[in-house]
Structures are given as C-alpha cells and as structure tokens.
Design an enzyme around this catalytic site. Structure first.
Site, PDB file in Angstrom:
ATOM      1  N   GLU A 125      -8.199 -11.422  10.090  1.00  0.00           N
ATOM      2  CA  GLU A 125      -8.825 -10.113   9.840  1.00  0.00           C
ATOM      3  C   GLU A 125      -9.545 -10.172   8.496  1.00  0.00           C
ATOM      4  OE1 GLU A 125      -5.972  -6.954   9.417  1.00  0.00           O
ATOM      5  OE2 GLU A 125      -7.436  -5.428   9.984  1.00  0.00           O
ATOM      6  N   ASN A 133       0.816  -1.220   0.000  1.00  0.00           N
ATOM      7  CA  ASN A 133       0.000   0.000   0.000  1.00  0.00           C
ATOM      8  C   ASN A 133       0.852   1.273   0.000  1.00  0.00           C
ATOM      9  OD1 ASN A 133      -2.407   1.382  -0.007  1.00  0.00           O
ATOM     10  ND2 ASN A 133      -2.996   0.860   2.098  1.00  0.00           N
ATOM     11  N   GLU A 181      -3.330  -4.574  19.458  1.00  0.00           N
ATOM     12  CA  GLU A 181      -2.431  -4.731  18.311  1.00  0.00           C
ATOM     13  C   GLU A 181      -1.459  -3.555  18.200  1.00  0.00           C
ATOM     14  OE1 GLU A 181      -4.684  -5.123  14.727  1.00  0.00           O
ATOM     15  OE2 GLU A 181      -3.027  -4.503  13.451  1.00  0.00           O
ATOM     16  N   ASP A 185      -6.107  -3.713   1.560  1.00  0.00           N
ATOM     17  CA  ASP A 185      -4.922  -3.643   0.699  1.00  0.00           C
ATOM     18  C   ASP A 185      -4.248  -5.007   0.503  1.00  0.00           C
ATOM     19  OD1 ASP A 185      -4.484  -2.084   3.424  1.00  0.00           O
ATOM     20  OD2 ASP A 185      -2.543  -3.005   3.019  1.00  0.00           O
ATOM     21  N   ASP A 222      -6.552  -1.780  17.712  1.00  0.00           N
ATOM     22  CA  ASP A 222      -5.268  -1.543  17.047  1.00  0.00           C
ATOM     23  C   ASP A 222      -4.688  -0.212  17.520  1.00  0.00           C
ATOM     24  OD1 ASP A 222      -3.123  -1.340  15.320  1.00  0.00           O
ATOM     25  OD2 ASP A 222      -4.261  -1.805  13.501  1.00  0.00           O
ATOM     26  N   HIS A 239      -2.848 -10.428   8.901  1.00  0.00           N
ATOM     27  CA  HIS A 239      -3.319  -9.120   8.452  1.00  0.00           C
ATOM     28  C   HIS A 239      -4.244  -9.307   7.241  1.00  0.00           C
ATOM     29  CE1 HIS A 239      -1.917  -4.816   7.161  1.00  0.00           C
ATOM     30  NE2 HIS A 239      -2.909  -4.745   8.025  1.00  0.00           N
ATOM     31  N   HIS A 295     -14.057  -4.653  11.161  1.00  0.00           N
ATOM     32  CA  HIS A 295     -13.661  -3.352  11.710  1.00  0.00           C
ATOM     33  C   HIS A 295     -14.870  -2.488  12.028  1.00  0.00           C
ATOM     34  CE1 HIS A 295      -9.431  -3.122   9.652  1.00  0.00           C
ATOM     35  NE2 HIS A 295      -9.628  -4.257  10.281  1.00  0.00           N
ATOM     36  N   ARG A 322       1.002 -11.097  13.334  1.00  0.00           N
ATOM     37  CA  ARG A 322       0.108 -10.367  12.427  1.00  0.00           C
ATOM     38  C   ARG A 322       0.525 -10.436  10.960  1.00  0.00           C
ATOM     39  NH1 ARG A 322      -4.326  -8.807  11.874  1.00  0.00           N
ATOM     40  NH2 ARG A 322      -4.152  -6.563  11.609  1.00  0.00           N
TER      41      ARG A 322
HETATM   42  O1  EZ4 Z   1      -3.122   0.537   8.372  1.00  0.00           O
HETATM   43  O2  EZ4 Z   1      -3.165  -2.059   5.930  1.00  0.00           O
HETATM   44  O3  EZ4 Z   1      -4.711  -3.752  11.197  1.00  0.00           O
HETATM   45  N1  EZ4 Z   1      -4.763  -3.175  10.162  1.00  0.00           N
HETATM   46  C1  EZ4 Z   1      -4.073  -2.098   9.830  1.00  0.00           C
HETATM   47  C2  EZ4 Z   1      -4.273  -1.580   8.428  1.00  0.00           C
HETATM   48  C3  EZ4 Z   1      -3.081  -0.785   7.911  1.00  0.00           C
HETATM   49  C4  EZ4 Z   1      -3.125  -0.750   6.402  1.00  0.00           C
HETATM   50  C5  EZ4 Z   1      -1.934  -0.036   5.815  1.00  0.00           C
HETATM   51  O4  EZ4 Z   1      -1.890  -0.237   4.456  1.00  0.00           O
HETATM   52  O5  EZ4 Z   1      -3.333  -1.575  10.635  1.00  0.00           O
HETATM   53  O6  EZ4 Z   1      -5.443  -0.815   8.359  1.00  0.00           O
HETATM   54 CO    CO Z   2      -2.971  -2.981  12.248  1.00  0.00          CO
END
Ligand code: EZ4
Ligand code: CO
Length: 412
Positions: free
Chosen positions: A349, A37, A246, A326, A220, A322, A122, A293
């Site tokens: 996630e 990203n 996180e 992106d 996070d 993760h 989220h 992660r």
């Molecule tokens: O900010 O993937 O936990 N997820 C994150 C994401 C990051 C993005 C950055 O490209 O922290 O939202």
């Molecule tokens: Co994160």
C-alpha cells in the site's frame, strides 16, 4: 559499537509521527518508526520511560537478543503499544547494522528477490463521476493497482472517501485520505451495513465497465461486517475479480473467517491492526486469508514480521503490508526493504506523504512505473532533520468512530 544515545522524536508535519533515534559511539544514527495513530503518546511514554534507559550501552548488533529481551522481560506481552515500541527499536537496530555493513538493508535480509514492488494507491469518490476522476488521476500518477472506496447513499461520512484538502500541500491539491482529525474529541461518522451491501457491487460493476478487466482493484471493508455479511459481499463482488477484499470482519475472531471462506473465492486480506504472529494462527494454518496486512511499524519490527511472513509463505499467503500516511517514511522504508527481500511479497500500500513530511524525513526510495524500490543507500536510506522536525510540535488527534442510524456505537 555501543548505543550511546536514544531519543524519541515527536513531530507533526501535517500529522503526528513518533520516531526513535539511536546514536552509537561510532557516530552512526539509526531510525525506527513508532507511530500509532491517535494513541501516539502512549508509545512515546513506553519508549522514553521504560525502554530508552535499557538501550544505553547495549551492543546494537544483537538484534534478535534485544528483541527477545524487550518482549520477554516486560512480562506484559503483545498489544499495539508494546509492539510498536519494540518495532521502533528493532528497525533502528537494523538501520544501524546495515549502515555499519555499508549495505542497503535489503541486502542483509537476503538480497533483492525482484526489481521493484507493486504498489496500490487510494482512489475514492462520493459518487461515480468523482470516483472515476480519482481512478484516472491515480492511473496518470503511474499506479498499476488501485483501491476503490465510495460514498454510500444516505450516509454522510464513509471511511476511505477523501473529504479534505491535504493539510500540508499546495492549495487545491486533493487530500489522499487521512482519517484522523485534530482536536479534542473524535469525529462521529454514520454507518449502515445493509445500505453499503446494496450499493457496493454496482460501483464495482461500473468501475469494471469504465476501466476494463485488467486493472487490479482492491477494497477495504474496514471491519464493519459480520461473517455472514462479509460472505455475501465477497460472493457479490466475484464477477468484478478483486485483487483483495480487506478487513471484511473484525478478525480478532479468527474462526469467523471460516464462514466467509466457505462462501466466496474473493481473495481476503487481514491484519493491519494485528501485532503478533499469534493473531494469525488460525487464519494462516487454515488458509482463511490470502494476504497479511501487518506493517513493520505495528508488528514488532522486521524481526517479528519476517517470522509471520515466513510462516504465511508455507501456506501460499503473501504480504500486503499496511502503508497509509500514518506509517512514517521510516516505517515505509523498512517495509520496502523487507518487501524487496522476501519471496512471498504480494503488494505494498502506498499513499504519498505531504511535502512538509518529506522535508522532515529525507528519503531515497524510488517510484518508477508503478513500482517502489527502497534505494541503495547504506541502511534504511532515511534521515531525520531534527531541526525541521522541531518546528512541528505534537497536536492531539483522534481517529473517528462510528454510530449506526439508531445511535449504537459500531466498529469503525
Ligand atoms: O484506517 O491507518 O487500509 N488502510 C486503512 C487505514 C487505517 C488507518 C488508521 O490509522 O485501513 O486507512
Ligand atoms: Co485497511
């Protein structure tokens, strides 16, 4: 079987994606995600200019050998660009091998260790009413675990709080949260750690009051605290029983986590910006974290992430891959096959991609009762519609950056 063709496809159906597409002399097509990203074109060049010429004529079955060859022969090792490029090759090779075997990829990785993958979404809101609505909406969508991000009084734009409409979806649909913005320069956000630390525990108290004790809740910290601040937050959140906190600190200083760990039993998740097993050595051997992660896409592919997760398993540390928007559908599919096969899966996630993205990348995974499953098509189960991809050329985009109230640049 040999690799006959290797193409790097850049497409932007709502956001930029970089995909490696390998074609064999047998006519099989394997895909790998190389999306980084805000720095997408660096990986495109790494692949097109330096890796693609090395792939033509190779035996696609030699996955480990190709991985070691790309990693070691470059001389210059590690780093997000290198490891995203290697990841794309690795995943495309696993896709080809599984298609050649006529099996879904998870079968080659040892077979299913569970029936489905617990996923979290989220939820966010600028204030409590907005946040509660967002949590209810996620529960209605079937999520069984929810990440909670909130606005902070006095700050204008805070990481993780949905601010935009989804660019590529039906009018009025809420944008789940894509932090990168299109344009010539990154957007500036503001930050004040003390204001955040004062505000956040009350938000979790209110969420537990409204939604009860059972729902797994995540948060996070996005690399913004010092170790002692993170220790303080972890301690303050203990009554609300988080699934994880996180990225509480920028964890390239792995030793800093000792201080956090001494003070709190809140589970910790780290590693979305890490790219090799070496980033985890202290964190894993000293059991300073609970969840890894790393994404397949940013950590050298299935071959390398599997090694990290096997290492972590010896210390009772689980996966928490993760999975923001992106990570392309190709990268997500790779995560689902790996997550289904390993024993130490923790949680996945899962932010949904937009409708245009789903038209470019045809997918066969399922999402049932809050659980993901990669599906049973041979290979990864994702196909790339090259014509559809061609409709959406690359658009320059940057992640935001942070300044403190006195103007100092801060971790974003
Ligand atoms: O900010 O993937 O936990 N997820 C994150 C994401 C990051 C993005 C950055 O490209 O922290 O939202
Ligand atoms: Co994160």
């Amino acid at each position: 079987m040999i690799i006959e063709q290797a193409e790097v496809v850049v497409t932007s159906p709502g956001r930029n994606f970089v995909t490696l597409r390998l074609t064999t002399d047998d006519g099989l097509v394997g895909l790998g995600d190389a999306t980084l990203n805000g720095r997408e074109l660096a990986v495109v060049s790494y692949l097109r200019d330096h890796v693609v010429p090395l792939l033509i004529g190779r035996d696609p079955h030699r996955i480990e050998d190709t991985w070691q060859f790309l990693y070691r022969s470059a001389y210059w090792r590690r780093g997000p660009v290198t490891m995203a490029a290697i990841a794309a090759v690795d995943v495309a090779l696993w896709d080809l091998k599984a298609q050649a075997a006529g099996m879904p990829l998870y079968q080659l990785l040892g077979g299913a260790s569970r029936t489905g993958l617990l996923a979290y979404g989220h939820a966010s809101g600028r204030d409590l009413p907005e946040l509660f609505d967002s949590i209810r909406d996620h529960l209605e969508q079937g999520y069984r675990a929810i990440r909670v991000q909130t606005g902070v009084p006095g700050l204008n734009a805070v990481y993780g709080v949905a601010a935009n409409q989804r660019a590529d979806d039906t009018a009025g649909a809420r944008y789940d949260y894509e932090p990168a913005s299109r344009g010539a320069f990154p957007q500036e956000e503001d930050w004040d750690t003390r204001a955040y630390l004062r505000h956040l525990p009350g938000v979790f108290e209110a969420v537990r009051g409204e939604f009860g004790p059972e729902l797994p809740l995540l948060h996070d910290g996005h690399h913004r605290m010092t170790p002692i601040q993170a220790a303080k937050l972890g301690k303050a959140l203990e009554p609300y029983d988080l699934f994880w906190l996180e990225d509480c600190t920028p964890a390239e200083n792995q030793q800093g986590l000792r201080l956090v760990r001494q003070h709190t039993t809140t589970p910790l998740a780290i590693g979305e910006i890490f790219n090799t097993v070496y980033d985890y050595q202290t964190l894993v051997t000293e059991q300073l974290i609970d969840y890894v992660r790393s994404a397949v896409t940013h950590t050298g592919g299935i071959t390398h992430l599997r090694k990290i997760l096997d290492f972590a398993a010896q210390y009772q540390i689980k996966s928490g891959m993760h999975g923001p928007t992106d990570i392309s559908p190709v990268g997500m599919a790779a995560a689902l096959h790996l997550g289904l096969a390993i024993h130490n899966f923790g949680i996945q996630e899962y932010m949904k991609h937009g409708t245009r993205t789903d038209e470019v990348f045809r997918q066969t995974f399922t999402w049932t009762d809050g659980l993901l499953h990669p599906g049973d098509q041979p290979g990864l189960g994702v196909t790339l519609d090259v014509d559809e991809a061609g409709k959406y050329p690359y658009e320059r985009a940057y992640l935001p950056y942070n300044r403190l109230t006195d103007g100092t640049v801060h971790d974003w």
